[in-house]
Design an enzyme around this catalytic site. Sequence first.
Site, PDB file in Angstrom:
ATOM      1  N   GLY A 234      25.572  -9.302  59.593  1.00 29.37           N
ATOM      2  CA  GLY A 234      24.867  -8.702  60.719  1.00 29.37           C
ATOM      3  C   GLY A 234      24.936  -7.185  60.687  1.00 29.37           C
TER       4      GLY A 234
ATOM      5  N   GLU B 267      23.567 -23.684  67.300  1.00 29.00           N
ATOM      6  CA  GLU B 267      22.227 -24.241  67.419  1.00 29.00           C
ATOM      7  C   GLU B 267      22.292 -25.737  67.734  1.00 29.00           C
ATOM      8  OE1 GLU B 267      19.695 -23.063  64.149  1.00 29.00           O
ATOM      9  OE2 GLU B 267      20.838 -21.219  63.930  1.00 29.00           O
TER      10      GLU B 267
ATOM     11  N   ASP C  59      25.738 -21.841  55.717  1.00 27.57           N
ATOM     12  CA  ASP C  59      25.380 -20.457  56.048  1.00 27.57           C
ATOM     13  C   ASP C  59      26.368 -19.498  55.379  1.00 27.57           C
ATOM     14  OD1 ASP C  59      24.053 -18.382  57.986  1.00 27.57           O
ATOM     15  OD2 ASP C  59      26.204 -18.173  58.316  1.00 27.57           O
TER      16      ASP C  59
ATOM     17  N   LYS D 226      25.914 -16.551  52.326  1.00 23.43           N
ATOM     18  CA  LYS D 226      26.344 -15.157  52.471  1.00 23.43           C
ATOM     19  C   LYS D 226      27.322 -14.754  51.381  1.00 23.43           C
ATOM     20  CE  LYS D 226      25.413 -15.036  57.422  1.00 23.43           C
ATOM     21  NZ  LYS D 226      25.994 -15.350  58.751  1.00 23.43           N
TER      22      LYS D 226
END
Lengths: 402, 402
Positions: free
Chosen positions: A129, A185, A196, A200
Amino acid sequence: MINVGVFGYGTVGSGVVEVLTKNAEVIKKNVGDDVKVKAILDLREFPGDPFEKLVVHEVEEIVNDPEIDIVCETMGGATYAYKYTKMALEAGKSVCTSNKELVALHGPELIALAKAHNCSYKFEASTGGGIPIIRALESSVTADHILSVVGIVNGTTNYMLTKMTYEGSDFDEVLKEAQALGYAELHPEADIEGHDAARKIAILASVVCGKTVDFAKVPTEGITNITARDIKYADKLNMKIKLLAKYEDRPTGAFALVAPYLVKKGNPLYNVDDVYNAILVRGNMLDDAMFMGRGAGKLPTASAVCGDVVECAKSNGKHIPCNWVDEEINLPGYKASKKVFFVRVGAELKQDAIDAFDGEVTEVDAGYFDEYAFMTTELSEADFASKKAKMGTCLNYLRVEK
Amino acid sequence: MINVGVFGYGTVGSGVVEVLTKNAEVIKKNVGDDVKVKAILDLREFPGDPFEKLVVHEVEEIVNDPEIDIVCETMGGATYAYKYTKMALEAGKSVCTSNKELVALHGPELIALAKAHNCSYKFEASTGGGIPIIRALESSVTADHILSVVGIVNGTTNYMLTKMTYEGSDFDEVLKEAQALGYAELHPEADIEGHDAARKIAILASVVCGKTVDFAKVPTEGITNITARDIKYADKLNMKIKLLAKYEDRPTGAFALVAPYLVKKGNPLYNVDDVYNAILVRGNMLDDAMFMGRGAGKLPTASAVCGDVVECAKSNGKHIPCNWVDEEINLPGYKASKKVFFVRVGAELKQDAIDAFDGEVTEVDAGYFDEYAFMTTELSEADFASKKAKMGTCLNYLRVEK
């Protein structure tokens, strides 16, 4: 004047528009020129939105606009985002993305395409992020042999593990809470099963290696097996359970791995709680440096995309080099890599477990009499797997990070 | 082939030579060319040293050598280092420095000189040792309005405060230990009185503002007044005492400050112990990002110098821009900036203290009956100073960081 097009007016896309608009002055100062959003591609209409007039529905309106210099790809997904990104790069427009899926799948191809068309493909926001970890690896820690990159790179699971740690609650309960709060989610598999994080760490390892580490080949374990009892043991051991995404270059071979670990107090990652992300980089000269921040969220992610926009705008139409070439690298060291393991078995399997590990175990007591828990000595993954198979069913196991 | 000259073969200088030599391969990969140490300037001889033949005693042997492209200035001090740096830049050689004193005194002048001679002046290692904070501020957090930069930037004092925290020992005792271990100098004033931290925050604030913040004008308080009792109160409050170096841009005006603070648990800086340094950057979009690592030490600092060497080598003889211009900026907001203060007075002054602060105090009890300790409400520095004067002598006071 630098004109920007935005692909996708969702959470991050609207954040990008907000950053470029609200911070226009500071961005102008840093670039030496005005930077302005000229068009936003989205299938939807946005009646009443202050930028509704900038919304277009055809990608050509952006890629064929000679006045648009830079595109922010904040659509997500790897089908249309891939196609549109290629169109933009082929038109000589630099693309700044937050799309980890696309970067993990096609990063080096898009970097090469950008180079061929004298523009850039930048992906700071794809990992961590708002944390400027890609630029740190590419531009700062450049005189070091990088020994390891270990990160807490998924905010959802870190939030859940933190909740479990401080409230003693169980996995399903915390997942429901996280979903209610919008931190997880409705289909949380990508987060809780570690995929995920695997994407990354594959991106980070690729940047370090300069070649593609295939995320699909990263051994990946999620946190779905973690129970309140595991947390209790961790606490007893003065450790916390964290989902770590790792790249390590060891003498026995480099490897990448995503798995829940017991992290010792004193390790800087121990204190990284809630939705925070952090990445610990170890260089052979630098020693440890840690980068911590909001790993997700509209504005922190948009801030990282816009940092890339500033760099592209300053580069003045020249390609910004990236060492990551379109060639796969196999990291062969997983099976040989050694760790200490924490294991729990049913009380009836105590002697089988001790025998399987040749008696080299240290008992851990957290007051559960129906089970037997222990630490192993340092074992390779291969050794551990064969001993575990010999032992029979185990309740759970965790690797230990020093 | 890129040739490097080194000014000063002390701790950091020999570290630079070690990094460039041992990591020659990775540096070559990152630069795209060999980078080699050609000459080392030092007054001393180094018989038996593997690089003794590279040692020269006249600065001209480096600045007049047309084959030398980049100079690492690791001499320290601001007299000869200043003179020699100017000579190198005027000869078109980029200079990479770890010298915070020189950067704080003459940074923007040397940046401008570099620009005029088509080379660069880089100073990543001048602040935060191995932590790539300068590059993060210059190249990553470029789409944000930076609201604050708060750092633990002096390893000596952080080591001492950590010792005091965990061992309950008193200041003088810990200072002696730190000196014995080489963590504190024989003349430790620059560290313990906060001047080293003031130089570093002045550099960081200057990079953020793009103009010079004069370190001599940064209000600076050291840790020499901190006692074991202060530590005890901090513990009682679930806080730790840290020497913070701050730049904040508040609506009431920007300010810089170096002072010991009570840092609350939950603040990422709370966990930064021992010789670690960390800098917390808050942007209006990014939110918080923290950069942590070894703030000093031969190899981490040398790693940062060499990261600058890599950037200069890649820049191919072009000036690397820096926004910091040679113009002073006054930060007027110190007196108006509001904080909560923690105050200790002798028990006999209890009522005077309560009256001076208009009764708006919250008692803090750590079991010392000969004194009275309290938290104030949020007060401006000016208000606090006048109330403190009204109250009479206080034993000590500390600001509180949320």
